[in-house]
Design a protein around this motif. Structure first.
Motif, PDB file in Angstrom:
ATOM      1  N   ALA A 183      48.540  43.560  31.202  1.00 21.28           N
ATOM      2  CA  ALA A 183      49.940  43.672  30.781  1.00 21.28           C
ATOM      3  C   ALA A 183      50.771  44.446  31.795  1.00 21.28           C
ATOM      4  N   ALA A 184      50.134  45.374  32.506  1.00 16.57           N
ATOM      5  CA  ALA A 184      50.863  46.179  33.490  1.00 16.57           C
ATOM      6  C   ALA A 184      51.269  45.362  34.714  1.00 16.57           C
ATOM      7  N   ASP A 185      50.483  44.344  35.073  1.00 14.03           N
ATOM      8  CA  ASP A 185      50.813  43.509  36.236  1.00 14.03           C
ATOM      9  C   ASP A 185      50.303  42.089  36.008  1.00 14.03           C
ATOM     10  N   PRO A 186      50.908  41.357  35.071  1.00 19.10           N
ATOM     11  CA  PRO A 186      50.427  40.008  34.752  1.00 19.10           C
ATOM     12  C   PRO A 186      50.590  39.025  35.912  1.00 19.10           C
ATOM     13  N   ILE A 187      51.584  39.233  36.738  1.00 14.19           N
ATOM     14  CA  ILE A 187      51.812  38.305  37.855  1.00 14.19           C
ATOM     15  C   ILE A 187      50.655  38.367  38.842  1.00 14.19           C
ATOM     16  N   ASP A 188      50.276  39.573  39.241  1.00 14.19           N
ATOM     17  CA  ASP A 188      49.178  39.713  40.186  1.00 14.19           C
ATOM     18  C   ASP A 188      47.870  39.218  39.589  1.00 14.19           C
ATOM     19  N   CYS A 189      47.667  39.490  38.301  1.00 18.90           N
ATOM     20  CA  CYS A 189      46.447  39.040  37.630  1.00 18.90           C
ATOM     21  C   CYS A 189      46.370  37.516  37.610  1.00 18.90           C
ATOM     22  N   ALA A 190      47.454  36.856  37.232  1.00 18.86           N
ATOM     23  CA  ALA A 190      47.466  35.395  37.183  1.00 18.86           C
ATOM     24  C   ALA A 190      47.274  34.801  38.572  1.00 18.86           C
ATOM     25  N   ARG A 191      47.906  35.385  39.564  1.00 20.66           N
ATOM     26  CA  ARG A 191      47.746  34.905  40.939  1.00 20.66           C
ATOM     27  C   ARG A 191      46.296  35.021  41.405  1.00 20.66           C
ATOM     28  N   SER A 192      45.660  36.131  41.073  1.00 21.22           N
ATOM     29  CA  SER A 192      44.286  36.353  41.522  1.00 21.22           C
ATOM     30  C   SER A 192      43.342  35.312  40.938  1.00 21.22           C
ATOM     31  N   VAL A 193      43.461  35.045  39.633  1.00 19.65           N
ATOM     32  CA  VAL A 193      42.592  34.060  39.000  1.00 19.65           C
ATOM     33  C   VAL A 193      42.900  32.656  39.515  1.00 19.65           C
ATOM     34  N   ALA A 194      44.174  32.372  39.746  1.00 21.44           N
ATOM     35  CA  ALA A 194      44.549  31.062  40.290  1.00 21.44           C
ATOM     36  C   ALA A 194      43.915  30.839  41.655  1.00 21.44           C
ATOM     37  N   ALA A 195      43.860  31.894  42.475  1.00 20.36           N
ATOM     38  CA  ALA A 195      43.268  31.771  43.798  1.00 20.36           C
ATOM     39  C   ALA A 195      41.756  31.593  43.721  1.00 20.36           C
ATOM     40  N   VAL A 196      41.097  32.385  42.874  1.00 16.00           N
ATOM     41  CA  VAL A 196      39.637  32.312  42.759  1.00 16.00           C
ATOM     42  C   VAL A 196      39.197  30.957  42.206  1.00 16.00           C
ATOM     43  N   CYS A 197      39.897  30.468  41.202  1.00 15.47           N
ATOM     44  CA  CYS A 197      39.517  29.204  40.555  1.00 15.47           C
ATOM     45  C   CYS A 197      40.183  27.984  41.192  1.00 15.47           C
TER      46      CYS A 197
END
Length: 307
Positions: A183-197
């Protein structure tokens, strides 16, 4: 980090496929929807109708055999596939063999809505993703997300043609992060998973983030509290699947799906009330919203040639 707003300007620059006169149902794409259980047998009714309201031409629904007949009545436009059911009322772990041919011939494969068993969902994902080629889109929702972390290489092998739809709790399981961190940084979290997957990630919340493997991130917030209701996510998954089957690329299908879902919530709020409208109330708003927003790009589909 910031994210681009999902607004009319973005939608106008990334129009949906246009299906003009003479288009048949094959050209509008085929969706194979896999999920459901005896615990929530009606969930796929919401998802399936959303698939069709978003414009897909054909829909096959595969679910536990005890619910298949009832769903066939609820969504008469869909073909039904009854699957073996285990003692817990879930799709049996060995049921994927019934869907190999259907998976290889669909345009979009959506797995997960209405499923409770993570084990059954993982078996479906493991078996069916291997049936897809470089043109088909896979969407993993609900229980099907439980195996995304361990199957990241296989998802990545789809070369960007996968969409993952976690809420913050599911994202916590995917990343081993605390919900507060997400919740503190949803943008970075979503970007990271998008890159890994190597997939489009739709991180659902009051403000939803859509991230692509190349780092693109978009944000949509409708401030519509009524969307926080059972079945709302099932409808969102169906909208995205229908748009992808029609020929929209995964990012476009995800972004338009989030926007249509949110705007449908605002219209239902105005029509019914801010709290108390049902997920099924969203579905009827989708065609009018698409028509008003406009669509203009041609959309040849693999199904056109197959007949």
């Amino acid at each position: 980090m910031s994210a681009e707003p999902i607004d009319p300007a973005w939608l106008a620059a990334h129009s949906l496929p246009d299906h003009g006169r003479g288009t048949d149902k094959n050209a509008r794409g085929r969706v194979l929807l896999v999920g459901g259980s005896m615990f929530v047998p009606g969930a796929l009714g919401l998802t399936g109708e959303a698939v069709l309201r978003a414009g897909a031409g054909k829909l096959q629904i595969a679910t536990v055999d005890q619910a298949a007949m009832h769903l066939g009545v609820l969504v008469p436009e869909a073909a039904m596939i009854g699957l073996p059911t285990d003692a817990e009322g879930e799709i049996a772990e060995n049921a994927a063999y019934r869907l190999m041919d259907a998976a290889s011939h669909c345009d979009t494969l959506l797995i997960g809505p209405g499923m409770v068993s993570k084990t059954s969902a993982q078996a479906m994902v493991e078996e069916l993703l291997g049936q897809l080629d470089g043109e088909q889109v896979a969407i993993l929702d609900a229980a099907a997300l439980s195996c995304a972390r361990s199957m990241a290489p296989r998802i990545a092998a789809l070369d960007g043609r996968a969409i993952l739809t976690p809420h913050h709790g599911e994202m916590a399981s995917l990343t081993s992060m605390a919900i507060e961190e997400i919740a503190a940084d949803p943008i970075d979290c979503a970007r990271s998973v998008a890159a890994v997957c190597n997939a489009v990630v739709v991180l659902k919340a009051g403000a939803t983030i859509v991230a692509a493997p190349d780092g693109t991130a978009l944000r949509y917030a409708s401030d519509c509290v009524g969307l926080a209701t059972g079945g709302s996510g099932d409808v969102l998954a169906g909208i995205m699947a229908g748009l992808a089957a029609r020929g929209a690329d995964p990012l476009t299908a995800a972004v338009w799906g989030v926007w249509l879902h949110g705007e449908a919530g605002l219209r239902a709020s105005a029509r019914v009330g801010p709290i108390g409208f049902l997920a099924r109330d969203l579905i009827f708003e989708i065609p009018a919203l698409m028509n008003e927003a406009g669509s203009a790009s041609p959309a040849p589909r693999r199904s056109e040639a197959e007949g």
